[in-house]
Design a protein around this motif. Sequence first.
Motif, mmCIF file in Angstrom:
data_model
loop_
_atom_site.group_PDB
_atom_site.id
_atom_site.type_symbol
_atom_site.label_atom_id
_atom_site.label_comp_id
_atom_site.label_asym_id
_atom_site.label_seq_id
_atom_site.Cartn_x
_atom_site.Cartn_y
_atom_site.Cartn_z
ATOM 1 N N VAL A 234 0.877 -1.242 0.021
ATOM 2 C CA VAL A 234 -0.071 0.050 -0.011
ATOM 3 C C VAL A 234 0.930 1.286 -0.032
ATOM 4 O O VAL A 234 0.792 2.215 -0.597
ATOM 5 N N ASN A 235 1.850 1.500 0.784
ATOM 6 C CA ASN A 235 2.727 2.506 1.100
ATOM 7 C C ASN A 235 3.496 2.533 -0.226
ATOM 8 O O ASN A 235 3.724 3.783 -0.782
ATOM 9 N N PHE A 236 3.884 1.474 -1.073
ATOM 10 C CA PHE A 236 4.677 1.692 -2.102
ATOM 11 C C PHE A 236 3.701 2.262 -3.261
ATOM 12 O O PHE A 236 4.232 3.273 -3.861
ATOM 13 N N THR A 237 2.543 1.892 -3.649
ATOM 14 C CA THR A 237 1.716 2.255 -4.447
ATOM 15 C C THR A 237 1.253 3.642 -4.136
ATOM 16 O O THR A 237 1.219 4.576 -5.100
ATOM 17 N N GLN A 238 1.313 3.925 -2.954
ATOM 18 C CA GLN A 238 0.738 5.217 -2.649
ATOM 19 C C GLN A 238 2.005 6.345 -2.869
ATOM 20 O O GLN A 238 1.879 7.529 -3.498
ATOM 21 N N ALA A 239 3.197 5.874 -2.641
ATOM 22 C CA ALA A 239 4.534 6.776 -3.025
ATOM 23 C C ALA A 239 4.557 7.159 -4.555
ATOM 24 O O ALA A 239 4.941 8.188 -4.896
ATOM 25 N N LEU B 212 6.792 13.902 1.931
ATOM 26 C CA LEU B 212 7.706 13.443 3.005
ATOM 27 C C LEU B 212 7.281 12.564 3.596
ATOM 28 O O LEU B 212 7.805 11.406 3.945
ATOM 29 N N ALA B 213 6.069 12.687 4.155
ATOM 30 C CA ALA B 213 5.321 11.526 5.122
ATOM 31 C C ALA B 213 5.078 10.391 4.095
ATOM 32 O O ALA B 213 5.176 9.154 4.689
ATOM 33 N N SER B 214 4.853 10.407 2.972
ATOM 34 C CA SER B 214 4.595 9.257 2.270
ATOM 35 C C SER B 214 5.924 8.175 2.194
ATOM 36 O O SER B 214 5.904 6.992 2.172
ATOM 37 N N GLU B 215 6.908 9.193 1.968
ATOM 38 C CA GLU B 215 8.441 8.229 1.873
ATOM 39 C C GLU B 215 8.596 7.753 3.171
ATOM 40 O O GLU B 215 9.224 6.689 3.522
ATOM 41 N N VAL B 216 8.445 8.507 4.523
ATOM 42 C CA VAL B 216 8.656 7.992 5.596
ATOM 43 C C VAL B 216 7.775 6.871 6.043
ATOM 44 O O VAL B 216 8.113 5.844 6.566
ATOM 45 N N MET B 217 6.500 6.828 5.538
ATOM 46 C CA MET B 217 5.698 5.834 5.631
ATOM 47 C C MET B 217 6.077 4.430 5.314
ATOM 48 O O MET B 217 6.016 3.224 5.530
ATOM 49 N N LEU B 218 6.546 4.318 3.957
ATOM 50 C CA LEU B 218 7.250 3.319 3.290
ATOM 51 C C LEU B 218 8.418 2.815 3.832
ATOM 52 O O LEU B 218 8.622 1.528 4.194
ATOM 53 N N GLY B 219 9.272 3.790 4.490
ATOM 54 C CA GLY B 219 10.269 3.165 5.089
ATOM 55 C C GLY B 219 9.990 2.622 6.468
ATOM 56 O O GLY B 219 10.650 1.480 6.825
ATOM 57 N N ILE B 220 9.130 3.058 6.942
ATOM 58 C CA ILE B 220 8.777 2.494 8.363
ATOM 59 C C ILE B 220 7.933 1.175 8.151
ATOM 60 O O ILE B 220 8.266 0.064 8.996
ATOM 61 N N SER B 221 7.279 1.037 7.210
ATOM 62 C CA SER B 221 6.786 -0.061 6.948
ATOM 63 C C SER B 221 7.799 -1.319 6.667
ATOM 64 O O SER B 221 7.448 -2.495 6.723
ATOM 65 N N VAL B 222 8.887 -1.041 6.063
ATOM 66 C CA VAL B 222 10.098 -2.221 5.893
ATOM 67 C C VAL B 222 10.434 -2.457 7.141
ATOM 68 O O VAL B 222 10.696 -3.724 7.272
ATOM 69 N N THR C 14 5.050 14.419 10.781
ATOM 70 C CA THR C 14 4.110 15.590 10.039
ATOM 71 C C THR C 14 4.064 16.626 10.788
ATOM 72 O O THR C 14 4.192 17.879 10.291
ATOM 73 N N HIS C 15 3.924 16.684 12.175
ATOM 74 C CA HIS C 15 3.911 17.791 12.720
ATOM 75 C C HIS C 15 5.266 18.783 12.834
ATOM 76 O O HIS C 15 5.025 19.926 12.959
#
Length: 206
Positions: free
Chosen positions: A121-126, A152-162, A190-191
């Motif tokens: 999901v995070n990959f396709t979102q990025a 930036l948040a989308s990239e962070v989400m992908l990294g965290i999911s790994v 994000t904040h």
Amino acid sequence: MNAMFHYSKSRLIGISDGVFAVVLTIMVLDIKSPVSTARGPMIDLIKHLLIYFISFGIVSEYWVYHQELLSGIKRTTPLLTITNIYYLVFISLTPFATGWLNDAFMERMPSMAYSVVIILVNFTQAVMFHEVVDIGEEDGMKMTAHDREEYLASEVMLGISVIYLVFAYFTPKYFLIVIWIGLALRTIVTHVARAINRIQTRKTNK
């Protein structure tokens, strides 16, 4: 001259909202009423509720990013439409992954499956973020500070999911704790990014 046939942004948003609504609804169906008020069944109920709340929070967060992602552009493209379809496919796997995690709590395989779904999901979102930026630039739009925060948040989400996948493999009993920490980190990042942008904007305006 306008083309007779084109990809509809409203239809894309419509089917996306429909899939999100169904996914958020059916996840609760996996929570069974306890057979008794004894300690064991009640602990199982708390466990199922915890997993449900985490999954609901994750999918809800994806919906927030998705609606922000498509709100600014005036059109869609074949590539964005296809990517969005794959995105929805992976989103629709969330109830399956949640149900498996419920049935085999703290075991390696369901934890890894849950992580893989989140990664997809995070990959396709990025990828969609990249495509939306390209569409916006073609139409003369420029990224704002808020846009950069979301990117930036989308990239962070992908990294965290790994990282989720690594913990799922080596320490599945701590998997849900790591998921919860990951959700908190996304919010914090994000904040923090927004606070930095506000400070920079004030310095620029002085």
